[in-house]
Design an enzyme around this catalytic site. Structure first.
Site, PDB file in Angstrom:
ATOM      1  N   HIS A 248      64.986 -38.577   3.541  1.00 50.48           N
ATOM      2  CA  HIS A 248      65.644 -38.852   2.268  1.00 50.48           C
ATOM      3  C   HIS A 248      67.156 -38.611   2.358  1.00 50.48           C
ATOM      4  CE1 HIS A 248      61.799 -38.750  -0.425  1.00 50.48           C
ATOM      5  NE2 HIS A 248      61.773 -39.690   0.500  1.00 50.48           N
TER       6      HIS A 248
ATOM      7  N   CYS B 123      58.027 -41.497   6.362  1.00 50.76           N
ATOM      8  CA  CYS B 123      58.549 -41.787   5.037  1.00 50.76           C
ATOM      9  C   CYS B 123      58.578 -43.300   4.880  1.00 50.76           C
ATOM     10  CB  CYS B 123      59.953 -41.220   4.889  1.00 50.76           C
ATOM     11  SG  CYS B 123      60.618 -41.506   3.251  1.00 50.76           S
TER      12      CYS B 123
ATOM     13  N   ASN C  85      55.281 -34.409   1.082  1.00 51.71           N
ATOM     14  CA  ASN C  85      56.688 -34.112   0.793  1.00 51.71           C
ATOM     15  C   ASN C  85      56.949 -32.630   0.615  1.00 51.71           C
ATOM     16  OD1 ASN C  85      58.335 -36.380   0.822  1.00 51.71           O
ATOM     17  ND2 ASN C  85      57.532 -37.123  -1.140  1.00 51.71           N
TER      18      ASN C  85
ATOM     19  N   TYR D 103      68.224 -42.571  -1.648  1.00 52.68           N
ATOM     20  CA  TYR D 103      68.231 -41.157  -2.061  1.00 52.68           C
ATOM     21  C   TYR D 103      69.624 -40.534  -1.960  1.00 52.68           C
ATOM     22  CZ  TYR D 103      63.263 -40.601  -2.812  1.00 52.68           C
ATOM     23  OH  TYR D 103      62.007 -40.684  -3.340  1.00 52.68           O
TER      24      TYR D 103
ATOM     25  N   ARG E  33      55.240 -30.903 -10.034  1.00 56.95           N
ATOM     26  CA  ARG E  33      56.421 -31.785  -9.920  1.00 56.95           C
ATOM     27  C   ARG E  33      57.160 -31.849 -11.258  1.00 56.95           C
ATOM     28  NH1 ARG E  33      56.071 -38.200  -8.148  1.00 56.95           N
ATOM     29  NH2 ARG E  33      58.203 -38.790  -8.660  1.00 56.95           N
TER      30      ARG E  33
HETATM   31  C1  G6P Z   1      59.570 -42.627  -2.395  1.00 57.08           C
HETATM   32  C2  G6P Z   1      59.608 -41.528  -1.401  1.00 57.08           C
HETATM   33  C3  G6P Z   1      58.378 -40.711  -1.356  1.00 57.08           C
HETATM   34  C4  G6P Z   1      57.951 -40.317  -2.728  1.00 57.08           C
HETATM   35  C5  G6P Z   1      57.786 -41.523  -3.600  1.00 57.08           C
HETATM   36  C6  G6P Z   1      57.591 -41.095  -5.036  1.00 57.08           C
HETATM   37  O1  G6P Z   1      59.290 -43.818  -1.910  1.00 57.08           O
HETATM   38  O2  G6P Z   1      59.930 -41.933  -0.125  1.00 57.08           O
HETATM   39  O3  G6P Z   1      58.638 -39.575  -0.595  1.00 57.08           O
HETATM   40  O4  G6P Z   1      56.741 -39.612  -2.670  1.00 57.08           O
HETATM   41  O5  G6P Z   1      58.876 -42.360  -3.570  1.00 57.08           O
HETATM   42  O6  G6P Z   1      57.132 -42.156  -5.801  1.00 57.08           O
HETATM   43  P1  G6P Z   1      56.572 -41.906  -7.252  1.00 57.08           P
HETATM   44  O7  G6P Z   1      56.034 -43.210  -7.676  1.00 57.08           O
HETATM   45  O8  G6P Z   1      55.548 -40.810  -7.147  1.00 57.08           O
HETATM   46  O9  G6P Z   1      57.763 -41.458  -8.048  1.00 57.08           O
END
Ligand code: G6P
Length: 434
Positions: free
Chosen positions: A199, A170, A149, A253, A95
């Site tokens: 998203h 989601c 994801n 998003y 990531r």
């Molecule tokens: C959101 C999204 C998820 C994602 C997450 C990331 O709520 O819907 O798809 O995985 O945030 O959160 P993070 O704390 O890992 O940045």
């Protein structure tokens, strides 16, 4: 009621205690017999910490559930009733590398949108398909609840290429629902209808007592009161003309698309300061696992609420229960369109409010989208479909066709270099491209 075997793939995730809490809260509806946790070698240590915490949580709740932790996915899947998929291919390092590559080439660095979303899909889809194919033989009647994801693309790939019963999830619509509840004074006696792609959804109607409250909620948000934003997206204010112009509520998003330049500026600042979101999360994860190790801890710690994926368990466990008990309640899920959104193919995956039955989600029809938004949805669906094809075939021409459609992605030489950098960085997990 027969007892259930539930499998969690990617169990070493710091989110897993939420799932355990959700299962514990629903023991009357979901009689759990066996919980199988699966991860890969790199996640073994984390999975062991989570499995021990899960055992303590279940014991405290007085539940007699056997918790298994294994690297042998096939053993876990055999005879499963529900499979929760929440793995991250390449873990947080992948990531972070996506975020940094995108920023280096002048693009937004985000895990499910733009170049990062493309890279994530290319790493993840081949593995997701492998799991679904194993399920076809080892637990063909099981339901797959996918929150891996990019959830929409992964769900569409599984629905299109396997025979598994899959639903994508989601937490964003759950957060929107909770936010609207706050704005309506704490009352949950309303129905919110959302529609779009993962998203990339919009709240289309908020019905309460025979009235559509959409305009009231929009006014509150414009006034700066916006509790609909997940933790991973820094607070912001929608310009009035976006909400008034759309007369829909875009999920947070959509800020990446409607306020692209502001976000890019902000991300560059963060990347040069506290770090990208992936880097921040990596530090947070480290702290969370230190907390999880405490042998006295037997509940989900508060600190988990700093993550963007808040309320995943609510969505996943409620969905499991709604299917299992044929609840026929409305939830917001990724499923086959089947005509719900006019103008998108019937067989593509969309994120829509659906009635959840034992036979699966029945998507609710949505009022026609205004033409401009529909065109955007169609464009994003083409991007998603070409990305899925590229992920499977490793065809660079297809990848290019996908990437040039996406409004967050540059073109020409910069894109050529960025794509090669992504492929190079992901030698093992994007093997189709090599
Ligand atoms: C959101 C999204 C998820 C994602 C997450 C990331 O709520 O819907 O798809 O995985 O945030 O959160 P993070 O704390 O890992 O940045």
């Amino acid at each position: 009621m027969s007892e259930l075997k539930v499998v969690i793939i990617g169990a070493g995730s710091s989110y897993t205690p939420e799932l355990i809490e959700g299962l514990i809260n629903r023991t009357a509806e979901l009689p759990l017999r066996e919980l199988w946790m699966v991860d890969i070698e790199d996640g073994r240590e984390k999975m062991a910490i989570i499995a021990n915490l899960a055992r303590r949580m279940l014991k405290k709740a007085g539940l007699d559930v056997s918790v298994h932790e294994t690297l042998d996915r096939r053993a876990a899947l055999t005879g499963a009733d529900y499979v929760c998929s929440q793995f991250r291919a390449g873990c947080l390092d992948a990531r972070i590398s996506d975020e940094r590559i995108a920023l280096k080439f002048g693009m937004i660095g985000q895990e499910t949108n733009g170049l990062g979303g493309f890279a994530n899909a290319c790493r993840t889809i081949p593995i997701a398909l492998e799991i679904a194919r194993e399920m076809e033989t080892l637990c063909p009647d099981a339901w797959l609840l996918n929150f891996t994801n990019p959830s929409g693309m992964v769900t569409e790939a599984i629905l299109r290429h396997t025979t598994i019963k899959a639903v994508g999830l989601c937490n964003v619509p759950v957060i929107m629902q909770k936010g609207v509840t706050k704005l309506l004074g704490g009352s949950s006696d309303f129905i919110m209808q959302v529609a779009g792609l993962n998203h990339f959804i919009f709240a289309r109607q908020i019905l309460q007592n025979g009235m559509d409250k959409l305009d009231d909620v929009i006014d509150e948000i414009i006034a700066g009161n916006d509790p609909l934003v997940p933790r991973n997206i820094p607070p912001f204010t929608w310009p009035a003309h976006v909400l008034k112009g759309l007369r829909m509520i875009p999920c947070a998003y959509l800020r990446y698309y409607y306020m692209k330049d502001d976000i890019l500026k902000q991300e560059i600042g963060e990347a040069n300061g506290e770090g990208t979101r992936g880097e921040v999360v990596k530090a947070l994860e480290h702290e969370l696992f230190e907390i999880y190790k405490n042998p006295e801890l037997a509940e989900k710690p508060q600190a988990l609420e700093g993550r963007g994926g808040q309320y995943y368990s609510e969505a996943a466990c409620e969905l499991m229960s709604a299917i299992h008990n044929d609840k026929r309640i409305i939830m917001h899920v990724n499923t086959r369109n089947n005509g719900a959104i006019n103008g998108l193919p019937d067989d593509c995956a969309v994120e829509v409010s659906s009635v959840i039955t034992r036979s699966g989600p029945l998507p609710l029809n949505v009022a026609a989208f205004p033409e401009d938004t529909l065109r955007l949805l169609q464009l994003m669906k083409s991007f998603e479909q070409l990305t899925i094809e590229a992920a499977i075939t490793g065809n660079r021409h297809t990848a290019w066709r996908a990437l040039v459609l996406n409004p967050l992605i540059t073109s020409g030489t910069l894109l050529e270099q960025a794509l090669e950098a992504v492929i190079e960085e992901n030698k093992e997990l994007m093997s189709a491209f090599h």
